[in-house]
Write a protein that holds these residues in place. Structure first.
Motif, PDB file in Angstrom:
ATOM      1  N   LYS A 128     -18.973  -0.464   1.136  1.00 51.65           N
ATOM      2  CA  LYS A 128     -19.857  -1.061   0.129  1.00 51.65           C
ATOM      3  C   LYS A 128     -19.382  -0.708  -1.280  1.00 51.65           C
ATOM      4  O   LYS A 128     -19.295  -1.583  -2.149  1.00 51.65           O
ATOM      5  N   SER A 129     -19.042   0.541  -1.496  1.00 52.18           N
ATOM      6  CA  SER A 129     -18.550   0.992  -2.788  1.00 52.18           C
ATOM      7  C   SER A 129     -17.264   0.259  -3.176  1.00 52.18           C
ATOM      8  O   SER A 129     -17.107  -0.175  -4.324  1.00 52.18           O
ATOM      9  N   HIS A 130     -16.357   0.085  -2.223  1.00 50.96           N
ATOM     10  CA  HIS A 130     -15.097  -0.623  -2.493  1.00 50.96           C
ATOM     11  C   HIS A 130     -15.354  -2.107  -2.775  1.00 50.96           C
ATOM     12  O   HIS A 130     -14.667  -2.708  -3.608  1.00 50.96           O
ATOM     13  N   ILE A 131     -16.335  -2.688  -2.092  1.00 49.00           N
ATOM     14  CA  ILE A 131     -16.695  -4.089  -2.358  1.00 49.00           C
ATOM     15  C   ILE A 131     -17.250  -4.205  -3.779  1.00 49.00           C
ATOM     16  O   ILE A 131     -16.873  -5.113  -4.529  1.00 49.00           O
ATOM     17  N   ILE A 132     -18.133  -3.295  -4.158  1.00 48.96           N
ATOM     18  CA  ILE A 132     -18.698  -3.306  -5.517  1.00 48.96           C
ATOM     19  C   ILE A 132     -17.582  -3.197  -6.547  1.00 48.96           C
ATOM     20  O   ILE A 132     -17.530  -3.976  -7.510  1.00 48.96           O
ATOM     21  N   ASP A 133     -16.667  -2.243  -6.369  1.00 49.54           N
ATOM     22  CA  ASP A 133     -15.545  -2.065  -7.300  1.00 49.54           C
ATOM     23  C   ASP A 133     -14.698  -3.334  -7.380  1.00 49.54           C
ATOM     24  O   ASP A 133     -14.261  -3.731  -8.461  1.00 49.54           O
ATOM     25  N   SER A 134     -14.467  -3.958  -6.232  1.00 55.09           N
ATOM     26  CA  SER A 134     -13.652  -5.174  -6.176  1.00 55.09           C
ATOM     27  C   SER A 134     -14.346  -6.334  -6.872  1.00 55.09           C
ATOM     28  O   SER A 134     -13.721  -7.079  -7.642  1.00 55.09           O
ATOM     29  N   LEU A 135     -15.641  -6.504  -6.614  1.00 58.45           N
ATOM     30  CA  LEU A 135     -16.382  -7.620  -7.213  1.00 58.45           C
ATOM     31  C   LEU A 135     -16.488  -7.496  -8.724  1.00 58.45           C
ATOM     32  O   LEU A 135     -16.510  -8.514  -9.430  1.00 58.45           O
ATOM     33  N   GLU A 136     -16.523  -6.269  -9.229  1.00 54.63           N
ATOM     34  CA  GLU A 136     -16.572  -6.063 -10.685  1.00 54.63           C
ATOM     35  C   GLU A 136     -15.406  -6.788 -11.360  1.00 54.63           C
ATOM     36  O   GLU A 136     -15.560  -7.358 -12.437  1.00 54.63           O
ATOM     37  N   GLN A 137     -14.248  -6.768 -10.717  1.00 56.54           N
ATOM     38  CA  GLN A 137     -13.033  -7.373 -11.291  1.00 56.54           C
ATOM     39  C   GLN A 137     -13.097  -8.898 -11.270  1.00 56.54           C
ATOM     40  O   GLN A 137     -12.321  -9.555 -11.965  1.00 56.54           O
ATOM     41  N   TRP A 138     -13.973  -9.463 -10.468  1.00 55.69           N
ATOM     42  CA  TRP A 138     -14.090 -10.913 -10.353  1.00 55.69           C
ATOM     43  C   TRP A 138     -15.104 -11.484 -11.352  1.00 55.69           C
ATOM     44  O   TRP A 138     -15.164 -12.707 -11.532  1.00 55.69           O
ATOM     45  N   ASN A 139     -15.911 -10.629 -11.991  1.00 51.86           N
ATOM     46  CA  ASN A 139     -17.009 -11.094 -12.843  1.00 51.86           C
ATOM     47  C   ASN A 139     -16.617 -12.191 -13.814  1.00 51.86           C
ATOM     48  O   ASN A 139     -17.226 -13.254 -13.837  1.00 51.86           O
ATOM     49  N   GLU A 140     -15.601 -11.956 -14.645  1.00 49.09           N
ATOM     50  CA  GLU A 140     -15.214 -12.932 -15.669  1.00 49.09           C
ATOM     51  C   GLU A 140     -14.628 -14.191 -15.062  1.00 49.09           C
ATOM     52  O   GLU A 140     -14.638 -15.239 -15.686  1.00 49.09           O
ATOM     53  N   LYS A 141     -14.112 -14.089 -13.853  1.00 51.09           N
ATOM     54  CA  LYS A 141     -13.455 -15.235 -13.225  1.00 51.09           C
ATOM     55  C   LYS A 141     -14.449 -16.133 -12.503  1.00 51.09           C
ATOM     56  O   LYS A 141     -14.246 -17.334 -12.412  1.00 51.09           O
ATOM     57  N   ILE A 142     -15.547 -15.540 -11.983  1.00 52.52           N
ATOM     58  CA  ILE A 142     -16.515 -16.302 -11.196  1.00 52.52           C
ATOM     59  C   ILE A 142     -17.511 -17.054 -12.082  1.00 52.52           C
ATOM     60  O   ILE A 142     -17.951 -18.133 -11.732  1.00 52.52           O
ATOM     61  N   ILE A 143     -17.843 -16.495 -13.216  1.00 47.47           N
ATOM     62  CA  ILE A 143     -18.853 -17.093 -14.106  1.00 47.47           C
ATOM     63  C   ILE A 143     -18.584 -18.562 -14.266  1.00 47.47           C
ATOM     64  O   ILE A 143     -19.241 -19.416 -13.895  1.00 47.47           O
TER      65      ILE A 143
END
Length: 143
Positions: A128-143
């Motif tokens: 879960k922690s690794h998924i959270i860290d990974s998703l943080e990097q997608w924030n600007e791209k997914i918006i």
């Protein structure tokens, strides 16, 4: 390009992908988020330990039902997020039209999300922690 339809993929579709899909759905309620497995335990609910670790953030995945990845699901998706390089390759080999829209969820941090299935709750917490860290990097791209 807008990513309005996101598909999250793991192996059995009972641990990692339902966790990641729930996190994405919470963050982007206006988007269509789905999950599937490359070798899904079709019809099974989310793993009890996945349900438990997600509940600590008031995220409920009780109603999740595992399903197999399919041509329809990948065709509808604007973005496909996998848990490992091998899953990305499997999808791209099977559906070459998915190249360019299929990425490992940990792509930007160079990380696979290890499968916690059958392991202690602490391993689910790490996933879960690794998924959270990974998703943080997608924030600007997914918006």
């Amino acid at each position: 390009m807008a990513f309005d339809n996101i598909l999250v993929v793991c192996v059995g579709n009972i641990c990692r992908s339902p966790m990641a899909a729930a996190m994405l759905a919470k963050r982007y309620p206006q988007k269509h988020i789905d999950s599937a497995g490359v070798s899904a335990l079709v019809g099974y609910p989310a793993d009890a330990k996945a349900i438990e670790v997600m509940a600590t953030d008031d995220t409920n995945i009780d109603s999740h039902i595992a399903k197999q990845i399919s041509e329809d699901l990948v065709r509808q998706a604007d973005l496909i997020l996998t848990m490992s390089i091998s899953q990305t390759k499997w999808i791209e080999d099977r559906w070459p039209h998915c190249r360019g829209k299929t990425f490992r969820i940990g792509h930007w941090i160079g990380k696979d999300i290890e499968d916690p299935y059958g392991l202690p709750t602490s391993v689910f917490e790490v996933a879960k922690s690794h998924i959270i860290d990974s998703l943080e990097q997608w924030n600007e791209k997914i918006i």
